[in-house]
Design an enzyme around this catalytic site. Structure first.
Site, PDB file in Angstrom:
ATOM      1  N   GLY A  24       4.214  -3.284 -13.082  1.00  0.00           N
ATOM      2  CA  GLY A  24       3.408  -4.067 -14.011  1.00  0.00           C
ATOM      3  C   GLY A  24       2.444  -3.207 -14.789  1.00  0.00           C
ATOM      4  O   GLY A  24       1.939  -3.597 -15.834  1.00  0.00           O
ATOM      5  N   GLY A  71      -1.693  -4.253 -17.574  1.00  0.00           N
ATOM      6  CA  GLY A  71      -0.950  -2.995 -17.524  1.00  0.00           C
ATOM      7  C   GLY A  71      -1.837  -1.760 -17.575  1.00  0.00           C
ATOM      8  O   GLY A  71      -1.355  -0.642 -17.727  1.00  0.00           O
ATOM      9  N   ARG A 129       1.508  10.263 -12.094  1.00  0.00           N
ATOM     10  CA  ARG A 129       1.898  10.378 -10.690  1.00  0.00           C
ATOM     11  C   ARG A 129       3.235  11.104 -10.597  1.00  0.00           C
ATOM     12  O   ARG A 129       4.141  10.852 -11.380  1.00  0.00           O
ATOM     13  CB  ARG A 129       2.009   8.981 -10.089  1.00  0.00           C
ATOM     14  CG  ARG A 129       2.510   8.970  -8.665  1.00  0.00           C
ATOM     15  CD  ARG A 129       2.102   7.709  -7.943  1.00  0.00           C
ATOM     16  NE  ARG A 129       2.856   6.544  -8.363  1.00  0.00           N
ATOM     17  CZ  ARG A 129       2.625   5.315  -7.896  1.00  0.00           C
ATOM     18  NH1 ARG A 129       1.673   5.112  -7.010  1.00  0.00           N
ATOM     19  NH2 ARG A 129       3.330   4.294  -8.307  1.00  0.00           N
ATOM     20  N   ASP A 160       6.565  -3.210  -0.926  1.00  0.00           N
ATOM     21  CA  ASP A 160       6.703  -2.527  -2.218  1.00  0.00           C
ATOM     22  C   ASP A 160       5.915  -1.223  -2.240  1.00  0.00           C
ATOM     23  O   ASP A 160       6.053  -0.436  -3.173  1.00  0.00           O
ATOM     24  CB  ASP A 160       6.245  -3.438  -3.367  1.00  0.00           C
ATOM     25  CG  ASP A 160       4.824  -3.944  -3.165  1.00  0.00           C
ATOM     26  OD1 ASP A 160       4.577  -4.598  -2.149  1.00  0.00           O
ATOM     27  OD2 ASP A 160       3.968  -3.675  -4.031  1.00  0.00           O
ATOM     28  N   ASN A 161       5.106  -1.001  -1.219  1.00  0.00           N
ATOM     29  CA  ASN A 161       4.324   0.228  -1.148  1.00  0.00           C
ATOM     30  C   ASN A 161       4.854   1.168  -0.074  1.00  0.00           C
ATOM     31  O   ASN A 161       4.120   2.032   0.414  1.00  0.00           O
ATOM     32  CB  ASN A 161       2.854  -0.093  -0.896  1.00  0.00           C
ATOM     33  CG  ASN A 161       2.234  -0.868  -2.053  1.00  0.00           C
ATOM     34  OD1 ASN A 161       2.732  -0.802  -3.173  1.00  0.00           O
ATOM     35  ND2 ASN A 161       1.179  -1.601  -1.782  1.00  0.00           N
TER      36      ASN A 161
HETATM   37  P1  AMP Z   1      -0.170  -2.870  -5.967  1.00  0.00           P
HETATM   38  O1  AMP Z   1      -1.034  -3.830  -5.255  1.00  0.00           O
HETATM   39  O2  AMP Z   1      -0.910  -1.791  -6.709  1.00  0.00           O
HETATM   40  O3  AMP Z   1       0.947  -2.337  -5.143  1.00  0.00           O
HETATM   41  O4  AMP Z   1       0.492  -3.727  -7.165  1.00  0.00           O
HETATM   42  C1  AMP Z   1       1.252  -4.865  -6.915  1.00  0.00           C
HETATM   43  C2  AMP Z   1       1.906  -5.335  -8.208  1.00  0.00           C
HETATM   44  O5  AMP Z   1       0.934  -5.745  -9.171  1.00  0.00           O
HETATM   45  C3  AMP Z   1       2.763  -4.285  -8.882  1.00  0.00           C
HETATM   46  O6  AMP Z   1       3.893  -4.922  -9.414  1.00  0.00           O
HETATM   47  C4  AMP Z   1       1.856  -3.772  -9.960  1.00  0.00           C
HETATM   48  O7  AMP Z   1       2.576  -3.205 -11.024  1.00  0.00           O
HETATM   49  C5  AMP Z   1       1.124  -5.038 -10.385  1.00  0.00           C
HETATM   50  N1  AMP Z   1      -0.161  -4.762 -11.042  1.00  0.00           N
HETATM   51  C6  AMP Z   1      -1.284  -4.269 -10.464  1.00  0.00           C
HETATM   52  N2  AMP Z   1      -2.269  -4.141 -11.370  1.00  0.00           N
HETATM   53  C7  AMP Z   1      -1.774  -4.546 -12.551  1.00  0.00           C
HETATM   54  C8  AMP Z   1      -2.300  -4.660 -13.887  1.00  0.00           C
HETATM   55  N3  AMP Z   1      -3.556  -4.302 -14.190  1.00  0.00           N
HETATM   56  N4  AMP Z   1      -1.477  -5.134 -14.846  1.00  0.00           N
HETATM   57  C9  AMP Z   1      -0.226  -5.507 -14.562  1.00  0.00           C
HETATM   58  N5  AMP Z   1       0.332  -5.414 -13.346  1.00  0.00           N
HETATM   59  C10 AMP Z   1      -0.418  -4.957 -12.342  1.00  0.00           C
HETATM   60 MG    MG Z   2       2.449  -1.227  -5.259  1.00  0.00          MG
END
Ligand code: AMP
Ligand code: MG
Length: 466
Positions: free
Chosen positions: A85, A119, A170, A243-244
Site C-alpha cells: 500500500g 502511500g 529498502r 505478511d511480515n
Molecule cells: P504494516 O503494518 O506496515 O505491515 O502494513 C500493513 C498494510 O498496510 C500493508 O499492506 C501496507 O502497505 C499498508 N499500509 C501501511 N501504511 C500505509 C499508508 N500510509 N498508505 C497505504 N497503505 C499503507
Molecule cells: Mg507489513
C-alpha cells in the site's frame, strides 16, 4: 578489476502470474533531499552514489520496472487481503558478487493496494527502520537493509498532525512473504501457487530438492534460526503478522519493534498489541503459528488429496519447536562461553533467566557483564564457574567467544528516540553518532555508558510507522 558502479536491474518476480503484482509508478514529491545514505551498502550492491531524485521516486533508475506486490496476511490472527500500500519495487539489483537484491521504495505514494492510505511515510519511522535494521545487520542477524532516507518536502498527515514526509529505500533478498502464499491460496489457483513455490525455491533455496515439503521444512529451519537470534539479543519484532514474515528468513517490516531492557518474557512495546500476542516470550510460538498458515496455504502442493496433504502438514509443523530450541540453546551456550554440551546446561541457563527476571536485570548488560568479568558473584555465578572448569578451553577462548556472542551496544530506546527527535528538528549529528556506535556492537573496550545504559523509564511504547 572492479566494474564501475551501475544499476543492473532484473525482474524475475514479474514472470510470476499477474495476480502477484501491479505495475505502478512512484508519485513525484516536491523537494527531494537526501537525509542519510548508506555508502557501504551501495558499494556492496554496486550502485552509484546518492541521487535524491531516484531515492525519492522522482526519477527512475535505468532498467527499473516499478511494481507493487500483492499479498494477503493474518493481522493479529485475522485474515485479510493486503499488498504494497505504500511500497514500490524498482527491480532486483545484481551485485558485483552476483547476488540479487530487491530495491524497494517505502513511502513513494499510492498504489492499487493503498485502500484509504496515502502511500506515504513519515521521517521518524523511516529513520527508525534505518537505525534498527542496520543495527540488526551489525549484530549478525539476517535482515532487510536500509540504503537511503530522503525527505520529500511534503507533510504527511497522521493522528499527531503534520509530519515531515520521507521515502526509505529498502534492500531485501526478496519481499516474498507468508502472506504472498496465502494470497495465491485464497485465489484457489494451484498453478499460481506452484509457480510461487518454484520461484521461492530457485531464489532462496536452490540447494533444496524440488519438493514442496522439503521447501517448507527449509523455510521453517531458517525461521527457527532467525527467531532464536532475535531472542538471544532481546529483540521484539512487535507485529509478527504473516505478511511480515519473509520466506528468505530475513527480519522484515520494522514497525513497532524494540529491544528489551529488563528481562521479562511478557515485555510488549507496541501500543496496538494490547493482549501481548507479540510479546518477547511469545515469538517462537507465533512463528510456528505463522508457519502453520504457510503450510495451510501450501496444502494443494503437498498432496492432491486434501486429507493426505493435511497429514503431511501435521507431520512438519510440530518440528519447529525442536529446531527453535536447538538454535536457542546453542546460542545461549555461546553467550555463556559453554563450548561443550552438558545435559544440565538448560537448567543453568534457565536459572540465570529466572534470577534476571526476579531482579529486573537488564538483559544485554547482564550478559555483557558476564563476558567482561564484571558480574557480581552470587550462587548462580559459582555454579557457572564450576561448569566452566569442566571444559578444557582456556579462559581466553571462553572470553573471546562470549565477547562476540554478547553485544555491548543495542539500539537503546531512549537513544533512538533522542536521535529521531533531533533529526526531525534538522540535526542529524545524534543519529550519525548512534549509527557509528551500533555499527560495532561487540566492542567491549569502548566505554560509552551513555549508549549502554537502559533508560530507566518504566514502560516504553512504540507506534506503527504508518
Ligand atoms: P504494516 O503494518 O506496515 O505491515 O502494513 C500493513 C498494510 O498496510 C500493508 O499492506 C501496507 O502497505 C499498508 N499500509 C501501511 N501504511 C500505509 C499508508 N500510509 N498508505 C497505504 N497503505 C499503507
Ligand atoms: Mg507489513
Amino acid at each position: 578489476m572492479t566494474e564501475p558502479a551501475s544499476w543492473r536491474l532484473e525482474h524475475t518476480y514479474t514472470r510470476l502470474p499477474e495476480m502477484f503484482f501491479t505495475e505502478v509508478e512512484p508519485t513525484a514529491v516536491k523537494e527531494p533531499r537526501m537525509v542519510i545514505f548508506n555508502h557501504a551498502l551501495a558499494a556492496e550492491l554496486g550502485l552509484p552514489e546518492d541521487d535524491a531524485a531516484i531515492y525519492a521516486g522522482n526519477a527512475l533508475p535505468p532498467g527499473a520496472r516499478p511494481i507493487a506486490q500483492a499479498y494477503a496476511g493474518h493481522q493479529f490472527a485475522h485474515f485479510t487481503g493486503l499488498g504494497d500500500g505504500r511500497a514500490i519495487l524498482l527491480g532486483e539489483q545484481i551485485t558485483p558478487a552476483g547476488d540479487r537484491f530487491d530495491i524497494q521504495l517505502k513511502g513513494p505514494g499510492p498504489t492499487p493496494y493503498s485502500r484509504r492510505g496515502d502511500g506515504r511515510a513519515a521521517l521518524g519511522p523511516m529513520l527508525r527502520e534505518y537505525v534498527i535494521s542496520e543495527a540488526m545487520h551489525a549484530l549478525g542477524i539476517p535482515t532487510t537493509r536500509s540504503l537511503a532516507v530522503v525527505t520529500t518536502g511534503e507533510k504527511v498527515w497522521r493522528q499527531d498532525g503534520g509530519l515531515p514526509g520521507a521515502v526509505l529505500t529498502r534492500v531485501a533478498a526478496s519481499h516474498i512473504r507468508v502472506g504472498t502464499f496465502e494470497w495465491a491460496a485464497a485465489h484457489r489457483d494451484p498453478a499460481a501457487l506452484r509457480a510461487l513455490a518454484e520461484h521461492t525455491r530457485q531464489r532462496h533455496y536452490s540447494d533444496v530438492e524440488n519438493d514442496p515439503a522439503a521447501l517448507f521444512e527449509a523455510v521453517m529451519e531458517r525461521q527457527a534460526a532467525l527467531i532464536a537470534k532475535w531472542m538471544l539479543v532481546g529483540f521484539i519484532h512487535g507485529v509478527m503478522n504473516t505478511d511480515n514474515m519473509a520466506l528468505s528468513g530475513e527480519t522484515i517490516d520494522y514497525g513497532p519493534c524494540a529491544f528489551m531492557d529488563a528481562y521479562d518474557p511478557a515485555t510488549v512495546f507496541s501500543s496496538i498489541d494490547r493482549n501481548g500476542r507479540y510479546a518477547y516470550g511469545n515469538q517462537a510460538p507465533i512463528a510456528q503459528w505463522n508457519l502453520a498458515r504457510l503450510a495451510e496455504a501450501m496444502l494443494p502442493l503437498f498432496h492432491e488429496d486434501e486429507k493426505q496433504a493435511v497429514e503431511v502438514a501435521n507431520g512438519l509443523i510440530p518440528r519447529f519447536e525442536g529446531r527453535f530450541k536447538h538454535h536457542w540453546l546453542a546460542g545461549m551456550r555461546a553467550k555463556l562461553g559453554l563450548m561443550t554440551e552438558e545435559a544440565e546446561d538448560a537448567v543453568l541457563i534457565q536459572d540465570l533467566l529466572d534470577w534476571m527476571k526476579e531482579k529486573g536485570a537488564d538483559f544485554t548488560n547482564t550478559f555483557a557483564a558476564l563476558a567482561t568479568g564484571r558480574f557480581e558473584s552470587n550462587e548462580w555465578h559459582l555454579r557457572w564457574s564450576e561448569r566452566l572448569k569442566r571444559q578444557a578451553q582456556t579462559a581466553d577462548e571462553v572470553s573471546q567467544l562470549m565477547r562476540r556472542s554478547n553485544p555491548a551496544f543495542i539500539p537503546r530506546n531512549h537513544k533512538v528516540e533522542e536521535a529521531l527527535a533531533a533529526a526531525n528538528g534538522g540535526d542529524l549529528n545524534p543519529l550519525q553518532r548512534l549509527l557509528t556506535v551500533l555499527a560495532d556492537p561487540f566492542d567491549h573496550t569502548a566505554e560509552l555508558p551513555e549508549f549502554s545504559e537502559p533508560s530507566g523509564q518504566g514502560s516504553y511504547q512504540t507506534f506503527c510507522g504508518t
